[in-house]
Design a protein around this motif. Sequence first.
Motif, PDB file in Angstrom:
ATOM      1  N   THR A  13      10.834 -10.938  -3.960  1.00 52.39           N
ATOM      2  CA  THR A  13      11.830  -9.888  -4.166  1.00 52.39           C
ATOM      3  C   THR A  13      11.150  -8.553  -4.443  1.00 52.39           C
ATOM      4  O   THR A  13      11.774  -7.503  -4.266  1.00 52.39           O
ATOM      5  CB  THR A  13      12.769 -10.225  -5.339  1.00 52.39           C
ATOM      6  N   ASN A  14       9.888  -8.598  -4.865  1.00 54.07           N
ATOM      7  CA  ASN A  14       9.123  -7.380  -5.124  1.00 54.07           C
ATOM      8  C   ASN A  14       7.763  -7.463  -4.438  1.00 54.07           C
ATOM      9  O   ASN A  14       7.061  -8.473  -4.570  1.00 54.07           O
ATOM     10  CB  ASN A  14       8.904  -7.166  -6.626  1.00 54.07           C
ATOM     11  N   VAL A  15       7.403  -6.414  -3.725  1.00 54.62           N
ATOM     12  CA  VAL A  15       6.065  -6.299  -3.139  1.00 54.62           C
ATOM     13  C   VAL A  15       5.472  -4.983  -3.632  1.00 54.62           C
ATOM     14  O   VAL A  15       6.106  -3.929  -3.526  1.00 54.62           O
ATOM     15  CB  VAL A  15       6.104  -6.303  -1.594  1.00 54.62           C
ATOM     16  N   ILE A  16       4.283  -5.082  -4.180  1.00 57.98           N
ATOM     17  CA  ILE A  16       3.613  -3.891  -4.711  1.00 57.98           C
ATOM     18  C   ILE A  16       2.307  -3.679  -3.952  1.00 57.98           C
ATOM     19  O   ILE A  16       1.462  -4.581  -3.887  1.00 57.98           O
ATOM     20  CB  ILE A  16       3.319  -4.036  -6.218  1.00 57.98           C
ATOM     21  N   ILE A  17       2.157  -2.501  -3.358  1.00 53.40           N
ATOM     22  CA  ILE A  17       0.927  -2.134  -2.657  1.00 53.40           C
ATOM     23  C   ILE A  17       0.250  -1.055  -3.483  1.00 53.40           C
ATOM     24  O   ILE A  17       0.827   0.011  -3.718  1.00 53.40           O
ATOM     25  CB  ILE A  17       1.221  -1.618  -1.239  1.00 53.40           C
ATOM     26  N   SER A  18      -0.949  -1.349  -3.930  1.00 51.20           N
ATOM     27  CA  SER A  18      -1.644  -0.448  -4.846  1.00 51.20           C
ATOM     28  C   SER A  18      -3.013  -0.082  -4.293  1.00 51.20           C
ATOM     29  O   SER A  18      -3.793  -0.954  -3.903  1.00 51.20           O
ATOM     30  CB  SER A  18      -1.796  -1.128  -6.213  1.00 51.20           C
ATOM     31  N   ILE A  19      -3.297   1.209  -4.247  1.00 51.62           N
ATOM     32  CA  ILE A  19      -4.587   1.702  -3.766  1.00 51.62           C
ATOM     33  C   ILE A  19      -5.522   1.907  -4.954  1.00 51.62           C
ATOM     34  O   ILE A  19      -5.178   2.594  -5.915  1.00 51.62           O
ATOM     35  CB  ILE A  19      -4.411   3.024  -2.997  1.00 51.62           C
ATOM     36  N   LYS A  20      -6.695   1.288  -4.878  1.00 49.52           N
ATOM     37  CA  LYS A  20      -7.701   1.407  -5.943  1.00 49.52           C
ATOM     38  C   LYS A  20      -8.821   2.318  -5.445  1.00 49.52           C
ATOM     39  O   LYS A  20      -9.797   1.869  -4.845  1.00 49.52           O
ATOM     40  CB  LYS A  20      -8.262   0.032  -6.309  1.00 49.52           C
ATOM     41  N   GLU A  21      -8.646   3.613  -5.659  1.00 48.97           N
ATOM     42  CA  GLU A  21      -9.607   4.577  -5.121  1.00 48.97           C
ATOM     43  C   GLU A  21     -10.984   4.468  -5.782  1.00 48.97           C
ATOM     44  O   GLU A  21     -11.994   4.792  -5.173  1.00 48.97           O
ATOM     45  CB  GLU A  21      -9.060   5.997  -5.271  1.00 48.97           C
ATOM     46  N   LYS A  35      -6.564 -16.517 -15.958  1.00 49.55           N
ATOM     47  CA  LYS A  35      -6.126 -15.127 -15.957  1.00 49.55           C
ATOM     48  C   LYS A  35      -6.635 -14.423 -14.710  1.00 49.55           C
ATOM     49  O   LYS A  35      -7.708 -14.749 -14.199  1.00 49.55           O
ATOM     50  CB  LYS A  35      -6.653 -14.400 -17.206  1.00 49.55           C
ATOM     51  N   LEU A  36      -5.870 -13.469 -14.249  1.00 49.95           N
ATOM     52  CA  LEU A  36      -6.311 -12.638 -13.139  1.00 49.95           C
ATOM     53  C   LEU A  36      -7.385 -11.667 -13.609  1.00 49.95           C
ATOM     54  O   LEU A  36      -7.459 -11.344 -14.804  1.00 49.95           O
ATOM     55  CB  LEU A  36      -5.132 -11.853 -12.564  1.00 49.95           C
ATOM     56  N   PRO A  37      -8.230 -11.166 -12.717  1.00 46.80           N
ATOM     57  CA  PRO A  37      -9.218 -10.141 -13.100  1.00 46.80           C
ATOM     58  C   PRO A  37      -8.522  -8.926 -13.721  1.00 46.80           C
ATOM     59  O   PRO A  37      -7.341  -8.670 -13.477  1.00 46.80           O
ATOM     60  CB  PRO A  37      -9.884  -9.780 -11.770  1.00 46.80           C
ATOM     61  N   ASP A  38      -9.258  -8.176 -14.508  1.00 44.10           N
ATOM     62  CA  ASP A  38      -8.690  -7.039 -15.222  1.00 44.10           C
ATOM     63  C   ASP A  38      -7.977  -6.064 -14.294  1.00 44.10           C
ATOM     64  O   ASP A  38      -6.915  -5.518 -14.639  1.00 44.10           O
ATOM     65  CB  ASP A  38      -9.787  -6.298 -15.998  1.00 44.10           C
ATOM     66  N   GLU A  39      -8.552  -5.820 -13.097  1.00 43.89           N
ATOM     67  CA  GLU A  39      -7.948  -4.838 -12.191  1.00 43.89           C
ATOM     68  C   GLU A  39      -6.612  -5.310 -11.615  1.00 43.89           C
ATOM     69  O   GLU A  39      -5.880  -4.540 -10.991  1.00 43.89           O
ATOM     70  CB  GLU A  39      -8.911  -4.488 -11.057  1.00 43.89           C
ATOM     71  N   LEU A  40      -6.295  -6.608 -11.828  1.00 44.19           N
ATOM     72  CA  LEU A  40      -5.029  -7.163 -11.338  1.00 44.19           C
ATOM     73  C   LEU A  40      -4.145  -7.638 -12.484  1.00 44.19           C
ATOM     74  O   LEU A  40      -3.157  -8.344 -12.258  1.00 44.19           O
ATOM     75  CB  LEU A  40      -5.296  -8.333 -10.377  1.00 44.19           C
ATOM     76  N   SER A  41      -4.469  -7.267 -13.699  1.00 43.36           N
ATOM     77  CA  SER A  41      -3.792  -7.797 -14.882  1.00 43.36           C
ATOM     78  C   SER A  41      -2.292  -7.499 -14.895  1.00 43.36           C
ATOM     79  O   SER A  41      -1.516  -8.224 -15.509  1.00 43.36           O
ATOM     80  CB  SER A  41      -4.444  -7.246 -16.158  1.00 43.36           C
ATOM     81  N   GLU A  42      -1.863  -6.432 -14.211  1.00 42.97           N
ATOM     82  CA  GLU A  42      -0.436  -6.081 -14.199  1.00 42.97           C
ATOM     83  C   GLU A  42       0.420  -7.157 -13.545  1.00 42.97           C
ATOM     84  O   GLU A  42       1.635  -7.219 -13.758  1.00 42.97           O
ATOM     85  CB  GLU A  42      -0.228  -4.744 -13.486  1.00 42.97           C
ATOM     86  N   PHE A  43      -0.215  -8.024 -12.736  1.00 50.32           N
ATOM     87  CA  PHE A  43       0.533  -9.059 -12.027  1.00 50.32           C
ATOM     88  C   PHE A  43       0.508 -10.403 -12.755  1.00 50.32           C
ATOM     89  O   PHE A  43       1.069 -11.380 -12.256  1.00 50.32           O
ATOM     90  CB  PHE A  43      -0.022  -9.230 -10.611  1.00 50.32           C
ATOM     91  N   GLN A  44      -0.132 -10.447 -13.897  1.00 48.18           N
ATOM     92  CA  GLN A  44      -0.238 -11.684 -14.659  1.00 48.18           C
ATOM     93  C   GLN A  44       1.140 -12.208 -15.072  1.00 48.18           C
ATOM     94  O   GLN A  44       1.341 -13.411 -15.251  1.00 48.18           O
ATOM     95  CB  GLN A  44      -1.108 -11.462 -15.908  1.00 48.18           C
ATOM     96  N   ILE A  45       2.105 -11.315 -15.213  1.00 46.41           N
ATOM     97  CA  ILE A  45       3.447 -11.712 -15.665  1.00 46.41           C
ATOM     98  C   ILE A  45       4.235 -12.428 -14.569  1.00 46.41           C
ATOM     99  O   ILE A  45       5.280 -13.025 -14.855  1.00 46.41           O
ATOM    100  CB  ILE A  45       4.249 -10.487 -16.146  1.00 46.41           C
TER     101      ILE A  45
END
Length: 446
Positions: free
Chosen positions: A46-54, A154-164
Motif C-alpha cells: 500500500t506504500n512504496v517509498i523511493i529514497s535517494i541517498k546522495e 534489524k535493518l542497517p542504520d541507513e534503512l532503519s526507517e523501514f524497521q516498523i
Amino acid sequence: MQNYDQKELTFSVANNAVTHLGRNLYSSAPPALAELVANSYDAYATNVIISIKENDNSLVIADNGKGLNFEEFESKYVTIGTKKQDEIPFKGMDKREPMGQKGIGKLSAFSLGEEYVVYSKTLDSKQWLSFELKYEDMIESGSKHTTTVSLLEKLPDELSEFQIFESGFIIHCKKLRKKLTKRTRDSVILQLSRRFYLTQDDFSIVYDDKIVSLETNFYYQNLEYVIYFGYSNDEINNIFKDNVIKKEKFQGDSNILCFIEDNGIKGWVGSVSKPKELKENTDNIIVYSNGKIADEDILKGKTEARIAKSYMVGEIQANYFIDLEDPITSSRQGLDDSVSEVKDFINTIENIRKYFIGKWDVFRTSVAVEKLPEKIQKNQSYQSWLNTLTPDQKKLNGKLLTLFSAKIDEPVEHDDSYYEEVNSMITAIASVINNIETDELIKIIN
C-alpha cells in the motif's frame, strides 16, 4: 550479516539475459523504477517509498507488501523469464490484477546500479532475509549464479526507517550508474504518475520525500477537447470532472465501433490549448493493460499528424491484450505489431486519430479568436472588424487563424516583437478576407 545456516539462492539466467533484461531493457531510470514499483504493487503493497541517498550514491525502493520467504524466493524469484505467479491477497485486501507477467522486472535494478541488496520480511517472520547481487559477478557466473542468504534482526542504520514494516520488500541499489539530477527526478515523478494513477485501491508512492499524485494525469487540467469511446457518459464525466472540457462520443465508422465493443476497449483522445501544456514525451496515445502501460506511444510507427501531434494526447484501456500470447515486446518498447490482433488494434486507433483530427480542426476553428492573446482580442479596432463579418467570413477567419496557430502558440515571452508579429498576421488575414471571395478561399484552404 548473520549467515542463514549457509543457505544459498541460485539464480538461473543466461549471462546475456542479465545484460539484456537488466541493462538494455531500460534506457533510463524512470522506466526501471516503474518496473520495481509495479512489482511492489503486485505484492499488495500500500506504500512504496523511493529514497535517494546522495551521501553514498545509492537509491532505496521499499514497500510494505507481502515480502518473500526463502522458499518463495526459490520458487518465484531466482528463475528469470517464467510466467509470473498470481499473488494471493493478504490483510483482507481485494484481488489486484498483476502488472507484471514474465517476472523480468526484478533485474531492472541493474539499470540503476552496479549492485543491489535485497531485504525481505513476511508477516510470519520476525527477521529480515537478505542477500546481495552484483552485476559483474552475475555476468562472470554464466547461466548459474549463487548468493548467500542472511537473516537480520534489524535493518542497517541507513534503512532503519523501514524497521516498523510488519512485512515488506526493500531493494538498496548501490554504485548508481547515473546521477539522478533534478530533471531525472521530475521525469521519474511524471512516469510514476502516468503509470500508476489508474490504481483504484489503497496505493501510494513517495519519491524523494514527495508524494506522487496518482489521482489524475497532470495534463487533465489542460485538456479542452476530448473524443471518447467505450466509456458511458457517466464514466467519462467522472474522469473529466471539469465542465469546461468539451466532450464528444466517437461516432465514426461502424466497424471501429464494433471492434471497440467486442474487445471491451475504452479510451479517449484529447487536445490541449497550447503545445507547452504537454510536457516532454507526453504528446502521444498511451495504451494501458490491467493498469500497466503496455505501450507509451501506440502510433509511433505511423505517419505523424505533425501540428496536431504536438497538441494531442490520449489514453486507452485494452485489457484483452493480457489474453494474447506475448503481445508486449521483450524490449519494453511497446506492443508487438507483428501480432495480427495488435496490428488490427493499431489500425483502429490510427483511424480514431484521423476522426479526432477532423473534429478537432472544426473545434479549433470555432475557438480560434478566443486563443489570441487577450491584448489583441480586446483591441477595439479588431472587435469592430469582427462584428462586420458574415458567418462564412467568421468561419474563414477561424480557419486562417488555425493555420498560424503554431506561431501564435509558441512558448515565447509575449513581448512587443511577439505582439507585432501576431498583429501582422491578423492584418494580413483581414486583408485577404476583405479582398477575396470567401467561397473561393475556403475551397483553396480545404
